[in-house]
Design an enzyme around this catalytic site. Structure first.
Site, PDB file in Angstrom:
ATOM      1  N   GLY A  67       0.835  -1.197   0.000  1.00  0.00           N
ATOM      2  CA  GLY A  67       0.000   0.000   0.000  1.00  0.00           C
ATOM      3  C   GLY A  67       0.868   1.244   0.000  1.00  0.00           C
ATOM      4  O   GLY A  67       2.005   1.215   0.492  1.00  0.00           O
TER       5      GLY A  67
ATOM      6  N   GLN B 204       3.223  10.177   0.726  1.00  0.00           N
ATOM      7  CA  GLN B 204       4.491   9.453   0.866  1.00  0.00           C
ATOM      8  C   GLN B 204       5.409   9.645  -0.333  1.00  0.00           C
ATOM      9  O   GLN B 204       6.595   9.321  -0.255  1.00  0.00           O
ATOM     10  CB  GLN B 204       4.244   7.949   1.041  1.00  0.00           C
ATOM     11  CG  GLN B 204       3.616   7.587   2.372  1.00  0.00           C
ATOM     12  CD  GLN B 204       3.473   6.077   2.484  1.00  0.00           C
ATOM     13  OE1 GLN B 204       2.505   5.519   2.010  1.00  0.00           O
ATOM     14  NE2 GLN B 204       4.454   5.421   3.082  1.00  0.00           N
TER      15      GLN B 204
ATOM     16  N   CYS C 121       5.946   0.424   7.317  1.00  0.00           N
ATOM     17  CA  CYS C 121       5.534   1.516   6.435  1.00  0.00           C
ATOM     18  C   CYS C 121       6.743   1.906   5.596  1.00  0.00           C
ATOM     19  O   CYS C 121       7.853   1.999   6.117  1.00  0.00           O
ATOM     20  CB  CYS C 121       5.057   2.698   7.287  1.00  0.00           C
ATOM     21  SG  CYS C 121       4.617   4.157   6.320  1.00  0.00           S
ATOM     22  N   LEU C 122       6.527   2.129   4.302  1.00  0.00           N
ATOM     23  CA  LEU C 122       7.653   2.409   3.405  1.00  0.00           C
ATOM     24  C   LEU C 122       8.381   3.699   3.799  1.00  0.00           C
ATOM     25  O   LEU C 122       9.540   3.865   3.452  1.00  0.00           O
ATOM     26  CB  LEU C 122       7.161   2.489   1.958  1.00  0.00           C
ATOM     27  CG  LEU C 122       6.482   1.206   1.425  1.00  0.00           C
ATOM     28  CD1 LEU C 122       6.032   1.404  -0.017  1.00  0.00           C
ATOM     29  CD2 LEU C 122       7.392  -0.004   1.542  1.00  0.00           C
TER      30      LEU C 122
ATOM     31  N   HIS D 244      -4.521   1.917   7.240  1.00  0.00           N
ATOM     32  CA  HIS D 244      -3.163   2.470   7.329  1.00  0.00           C
ATOM     33  C   HIS D 244      -3.001   3.636   6.333  1.00  0.00           C
ATOM     34  O   HIS D 244      -2.524   4.718   6.698  1.00  0.00           O
ATOM     35  CB  HIS D 244      -2.146   1.349   7.043  1.00  0.00           C
ATOM     36  CG  HIS D 244      -0.716   1.780   7.060  1.00  0.00           C
ATOM     37  ND1 HIS D 244       0.200   1.360   8.012  1.00  0.00           N
ATOM     38  CD2 HIS D 244      -0.022   2.601   6.232  1.00  0.00           C
ATOM     39  CE1 HIS D 244       1.383   1.915   7.756  1.00  0.00           C
ATOM     40  NE2 HIS D 244       1.275   2.673   6.683  1.00  0.00           N
ATOM     41  N   GLU D 245      -3.444   3.414   5.103  1.00  0.00           N
ATOM     42  CA  GLU D 245      -3.277   4.455   4.072  1.00  0.00           C
ATOM     43  C   GLU D 245      -4.244   5.620   4.302  1.00  0.00           C
ATOM     44  O   GLU D 245      -3.899   6.781   4.063  1.00  0.00           O
ATOM     45  CB  GLU D 245      -3.476   3.878   2.660  1.00  0.00           C
ATOM     46  CG  GLU D 245      -2.616   2.661   2.316  1.00  0.00           C
ATOM     47  CD  GLU D 245      -1.138   2.841   2.580  1.00  0.00           C
ATOM     48  OE1 GLU D 245      -0.663   3.993   2.608  1.00  0.00           O
ATOM     49  OE2 GLU D 245      -0.449   1.820   2.763  1.00  0.00           O
TER      50      GLU D 245
ATOM     51  N   HIS E 218      -2.681   7.984   6.570  1.00  0.00           N
ATOM     52  CA  HIS E 218      -1.717   8.863   5.893  1.00  0.00           C
ATOM     53  C   HIS E 218      -2.427  10.090   5.318  1.00  0.00           C
ATOM     54  O   HIS E 218      -1.916  11.211   5.388  1.00  0.00           O
ATOM     55  CB  HIS E 218      -1.036   8.133   4.729  1.00  0.00           C
ATOM     56  CG  HIS E 218       0.181   7.338   5.119  1.00  0.00           C
ATOM     57  ND1 HIS E 218       1.312   7.913   5.650  1.00  0.00           N
ATOM     58  CD2 HIS E 218       0.443   6.016   5.040  1.00  0.00           C
ATOM     59  CE1 HIS E 218       2.223   6.978   5.874  1.00  0.00           C
ATOM     60  NE2 HIS E 218       1.717   5.800   5.514  1.00  0.00           N
TER      61      HIS E 218
HETATM   62 CO    CO Z   1       2.559   3.899   5.572  1.00  0.00          CO
END
Ligand code: CO
Length: 198
Positions: A68, A73, A117-118, A159-160, A163
């Site tokens: 995701g 991000q 998380c990236l 999660h997204e 963000h």
């Molecule tokens: Co994340």
């Protein structure tokens, strides 16, 4: 986002920083980049630019072994997320692009799983999420859609969605896991500056 849960979920490949990805200039921003804590605008015009952006976000997500990714991000403060619970470019049937998403209902049942998380290399921790969420969003053509997501897609969505609401998974991480990761988080703040702190 990345997942490290056991049980019925297969452990995902470790996420990587892909650096420059072929086919796009987008790069994954790391905590505490201030763009991760900046408000995100609704998408009003569904033109080719949005389609190109969504496709490039997917390229970055797959290159990073993620499942995701949210637009902030990659430095774009707009309400766009992409995900694929299978994490594989060859599994197009599970690929999702959600624009201007909202949650209209949610389960009272909660489960806990280890997330990554990236934007947070080498940081993992347990996070509580609703087991299912009923969501509304526009697809990449601008068509309004409603659906119920359950299990892993529900977790990725939440999660997204966070963000897009300037919330990061470290804000929701179980206290003991946050503690374990705090030194590394402090190191990232030292390295990149304090601009992204809550
Ligand atoms: Co994340």
């Amino acid at each position: 986002m990345a997942i490290f849960g056991g049980g019925f979920l297969k452990v995902q490949k470790e996420e990587v920083d892909p650096g420059k990805v072929q086919g796009t200039d987008l790069r994954v921003l790391k905590y505490p980049n201030p763009k991760l804590r900046t408000g995100n605008e609704e998408v009003l015009v569904f033109d080719d630019k949005i389609k190109v952006l969504a496709n490039e976000m997917l390229l970055v997500m797959y290159a990073a072994n993620g499942i995701g990714l949210a637009a902030p991000q990659v430095g774009i403060n707009k309400k766009i997320m992409v995900f694929n619970e299978k994490g594989s470019q060859s599994k197009k049937e599970t690929e999702m692009v959600l624009i201007n998403p909202s949650i209209v209902d949610r389960s009272s049942e909660i489960d806990m799983l280890e997330e990554g998380c990236l934007s947070f290399p080498q940081i993992h921790g347990q996070v509580r999420r609703h087991v299912w969420v009923k969501v509304q969003y526009s697809d990449v053509q601008g068509k309004a859609t409603e659906c119920v997501l359950e299990g892993l897609p529900a977790r990725i969505f939440q999660h997204e969605f966070d963000h897009l609401d300037k919330v990061l998974f470290i804000d929701r991480m179980e206290a003991k896991d946050r503690e374990v990761n705090q030194k590394r988080l402090d190191k990232y703040v030292k390295k990149f500056g304090a601009g992204g702190l809550p």
